[in-house]
Design an enzyme around this catalytic site. Structure first.
Site, PDB file in Angstrom:
ATOM      1  N   ASN A 132     -63.470  15.210 -10.209  1.00 48.95           N
ATOM      2  CA  ASN A 132     -62.980  14.334 -11.278  1.00 48.95           C
ATOM      3  C   ASN A 132     -62.290  13.141 -10.620  1.00 48.95           C
ATOM      4  O   ASN A 132     -61.177  13.260 -10.126  1.00 48.95           O
ATOM      5  CB  ASN A 132     -61.995  15.122 -12.151  1.00 48.95           C
ATOM      6  CG  ASN A 132     -61.319  14.256 -13.199  1.00 48.95           C
ATOM      7  OD1 ASN A 132     -61.737  13.121 -13.446  1.00 48.95           O
ATOM      8  ND2 ASN A 132     -60.279  14.788 -13.825  1.00 48.95           N
ATOM      9  N   TRP A 133     -62.990  12.005 -10.623  1.00 47.19           N
ATOM     10  CA  TRP A 133     -62.451  10.828  -9.905  1.00 47.19           C
ATOM     11  C   TRP A 133     -61.390  10.086 -10.727  1.00 47.19           C
ATOM     12  O   TRP A 133     -60.785   9.148 -10.239  1.00 47.19           O
ATOM     13  CB  TRP A 133     -63.593   9.865  -9.553  1.00 47.19           C
ATOM     14  CG  TRP A 133     -64.589  10.397  -8.568  1.00 47.19           C
ATOM     15  CD1 TRP A 133     -64.621  11.641  -8.008  1.00 47.19           C
ATOM     16  CD2 TRP A 133     -65.712   9.689  -8.025  1.00 47.19           C
ATOM     17  NE1 TRP A 133     -65.695  11.758  -7.151  1.00 47.19           N
ATOM     18  CE2 TRP A 133     -66.382  10.573  -7.144  1.00 47.19           C
ATOM     19  CE3 TRP A 133     -66.229   8.410  -8.203  1.00 47.19           C
ATOM     20  CZ2 TRP A 133     -67.533  10.211  -6.452  1.00 47.19           C
ATOM     21  CZ3 TRP A 133     -67.380   8.039  -7.508  1.00 47.19           C
ATOM     22  CH2 TRP A 133     -68.022   8.927  -6.633  1.00 47.19           C
ATOM     23  N   LYS A 134     -61.216  10.455 -11.993  1.00 46.06           N
ATOM     24  CA  LYS A 134     -60.231   9.782 -12.873  1.00 46.06           C
ATOM     25  C   LYS A 134     -60.443   8.270 -12.828  1.00 46.06           C
ATOM     26  O   LYS A 134     -61.578   7.833 -12.783  1.00 46.06           O
ATOM     27  CB  LYS A 134     -58.812  10.196 -12.471  1.00 46.06           C
ATOM     28  CG  LYS A 134     -58.682  11.715 -12.352  1.00 46.06           C
ATOM     29  CD  LYS A 134     -57.273  12.185 -12.208  1.00 46.06           C
ATOM     30  CE  LYS A 134     -57.253  13.678 -11.972  1.00 46.06           C
ATOM     31  NZ  LYS A 134     -55.923  14.246 -11.963  1.00 46.06           N
ATOM     32  N   GLU A 150     -54.552  15.378 -18.969  1.00 44.52           N
ATOM     33  CA  GLU A 150     -54.088  13.975 -19.047  1.00 44.52           C
ATOM     34  C   GLU A 150     -54.461  13.360 -20.387  1.00 44.52           C
ATOM     35  O   GLU A 150     -53.695  12.596 -20.972  1.00 44.52           O
ATOM     36  CB  GLU A 150     -54.667  13.177 -17.863  1.00 44.52           C
ATOM     37  CG  GLU A 150     -53.969  13.572 -16.564  1.00 44.52           C
ATOM     38  CD  GLU A 150     -54.808  13.422 -15.315  1.00 44.52           C
ATOM     39  OE1 GLU A 150     -55.859  12.756 -15.341  1.00 44.52           O
ATOM     40  OE2 GLU A 150     -54.403  14.006 -14.283  1.00 44.52           O
ATOM     41  N   GLY A 191     -52.451  17.505  -9.512  1.00 40.48           N
ATOM     42  CA  GLY A 191     -51.969  16.333  -8.778  1.00 40.48           C
ATOM     43  C   GLY A 191     -50.579  16.507  -8.184  1.00 40.48           C
ATOM     44  O   GLY A 191     -49.958  15.532  -7.752  1.00 40.48           O
ATOM     45  N   GLU A 201     -56.757  24.775 -15.869  1.00 35.34           N
ATOM     46  CA  GLU A 201     -55.997  23.851 -15.038  1.00 35.34           C
ATOM     47  C   GLU A 201     -54.519  23.889 -15.442  1.00 35.34           C
ATOM     48  O   GLU A 201     -54.111  23.192 -16.383  1.00 35.34           O
ATOM     49  CB  GLU A 201     -56.520  22.423 -15.213  1.00 35.34           C
ATOM     50  CG  GLU A 201     -57.964  22.246 -14.828  1.00 35.34           C
ATOM     51  CD  GLU A 201     -58.244  20.803 -14.435  1.00 35.34           C
ATOM     52  OE1 GLU A 201     -58.661  20.591 -13.298  1.00 35.34           O
ATOM     53  OE2 GLU A 201     -58.018  19.907 -15.254  1.00 35.34           O
ATOM     54  N   SER A 212     -54.779  20.957  -7.658  1.00 36.96           N
ATOM     55  CA  SER A 212     -54.480  20.851  -6.228  1.00 36.96           C
ATOM     56  C   SER A 212     -55.384  21.716  -5.342  1.00 36.96           C
ATOM     57  O   SER A 212     -54.928  22.288  -4.349  1.00 36.96           O
ATOM     58  CB  SER A 212     -52.998  21.160  -5.971  1.00 36.96           C
ATOM     59  OG  SER A 212     -52.191  20.213  -6.666  1.00 36.96           O
ATOM     60  N   GLY A 266     -59.530  17.084  -8.416  1.00 40.76           N
ATOM     61  CA  GLY A 266     -59.126  15.694  -8.613  1.00 40.76           C
ATOM     62  C   GLY A 266     -58.968  14.990  -7.274  1.00 40.76           C
ATOM     63  O   GLY A 266     -59.939  14.523  -6.678  1.00 40.76           O
ATOM     64  N   GLY A 267     -57.747  14.938  -6.766  1.00 46.34           N
ATOM     65  CA  GLY A 267     -57.435  14.173  -5.556  1.00 46.34           C
ATOM     66  C   GLY A 267     -58.376  14.420  -4.386  1.00 46.34           C
ATOM     67  O   GLY A 267     -58.839  13.466  -3.744  1.00 46.34           O
ATOM     68  N   HIS A 279     -59.133  17.238 -20.904  1.00 46.92           N
ATOM     69  CA  HIS A 279     -58.307  17.263 -19.692  1.00 46.92           C
ATOM     70  C   HIS A 279     -56.842  17.102 -20.092  1.00 46.92           C
ATOM     71  O   HIS A 279     -56.530  16.395 -21.052  1.00 46.92           O
ATOM     72  CB  HIS A 279     -58.748  16.135 -18.750  1.00 46.92           C
ATOM     73  CG  HIS A 279     -58.135  16.235 -17.399  1.00 46.92           C
ATOM     74  ND1 HIS A 279     -56.843  15.824 -17.136  1.00 46.92           N
ATOM     75  CD2 HIS A 279     -58.619  16.733 -16.229  1.00 46.92           C
ATOM     76  CE1 HIS A 279     -56.560  16.055 -15.868  1.00 46.92           C
ATOM     77  NE2 HIS A 279     -57.619  16.607 -15.286  1.00 46.92           N
TER      78      HIS A 279
END
Ligand code: PEP
Length: 254
Positions: free
Chosen positions: A10-12, A98, A174, A168, A214, A235-236, A96
């Site tokens: 997930n590159w956001k 977010e 993150g 999640e 993470s 993600g990251g 998600h």
């Protein structure tokens, strides 16, 4: 029953077009022609076509980070399922944390999107997860149950088997604080049991449940070797081809 491990990045809202193409190329090269697991990249929607040009004809699949649950029409700024399949998407991330926290998405809204995704031949990755306060108040299971029942409202058995759930924990996204393998496996087992009650145990056995929060090359192997963890939503660590490949390589063959 063997569920194929799914690792999705997930590159956001990261990358620009050149960086998106180069990251996708890096992943394609790192995973080779026949990876042991299923892999998807979920770039920002404006770069889906850019990434699709790189991944076409490779085992790396494409996913979007959201959709709008409507046919074509007067919905300024939105993108629908037909557009996502048109640019090569197989997956779409829905609900998600977010989006739930920052854009106010509710379970009812996620459910609408889920049905739009399925009608448009996209595989939904439905995200659920508790906050730290909810975990500390011992509410994890009730929060997850409410989110899953609400987000999957109206879903029939026949279609349920093909969806993906991403557990999640919000406190792990993150933050560098990963759930322990025991914490994650306990919630995944709870989710599978719940899905068995909502559909049938046989259907629940087919539904893939990813862990997200993470995930890194160094912690992926222990998470992915748990019996009810069927992949990772990353993600990251998906923003560096080497790290994302490290997670893919840590997965047990399925
Ligand atoms: C995510 O955003 O879905 C996620 C899991 O992020 P990270 O891996 O950076 O925690």
């Amino acid at each position: 029953m063997t569920r194929r491990i799914l690792i999705a990045g997930n590159w956001k809202i990261n990358t620009r077009s050149a960086a998106a193409a180069s990251l996708a190329k890096g992943v394609v090269e790192a995973v080779g022609k026949s990876p042991a697991v299923e892999i998807a990249l979920c770039p920002p929607s404006v770069y889906l076509s850019t990434v699709s040009e790189v991944t076409a004809g490779t085992p790396v699949e494409l996913g979007a980070q959201n959709l709008y649950a409507a046919e074509d029409g007067a919905f300024t700024g939105e993108v629908n399922a037909a557009m996502l399949t048109d640019v090569g998407c197989q997956f779409v991330i829905l609900g998600h944390s977010e989006r739930r926290q920052l854009m106010g998405e509710t379970d009812a809204c996620v459910s609408k999107k889920l049905h739009a995704a399925l009608a448009g031949n996209l595989t939904p990755i439905v995200c659920v997860g508790e906050t730290l306060e909810q975990r500390e108040a011992d509410e994890t299971e009730s929060v997850i149950e409410t989110q899953i029942r609400g987000s999957l409202e109206g879903l029939d058995e026949a279609r349920a088997a093909g969806i993906v759930i991403a557990y999640e924990p919000v406190w792990a996204i993150g933050t560098g604080k990963v759930a322990s393998k025991e914490q994650a496996e306990a919630v995944h087992a709870f989710i599978r049991d719940l899905l068995g009650k909502m559909f049938t145990p046989g259907v629940a056995e087919q539904i893939r449940i990813q862990y997200g929060g993470s995930v890194k090359p160094g912690n992926a192997a222990e998470l992915l070797s748990q019996p009810n963890i069927d992949g990772a939503l990353v993600g990251g660590a998906s923003l560096k081809a080497e790290d994302f490949a490290g997670i893919i390589n840590a997965a047990p063959a399925s």
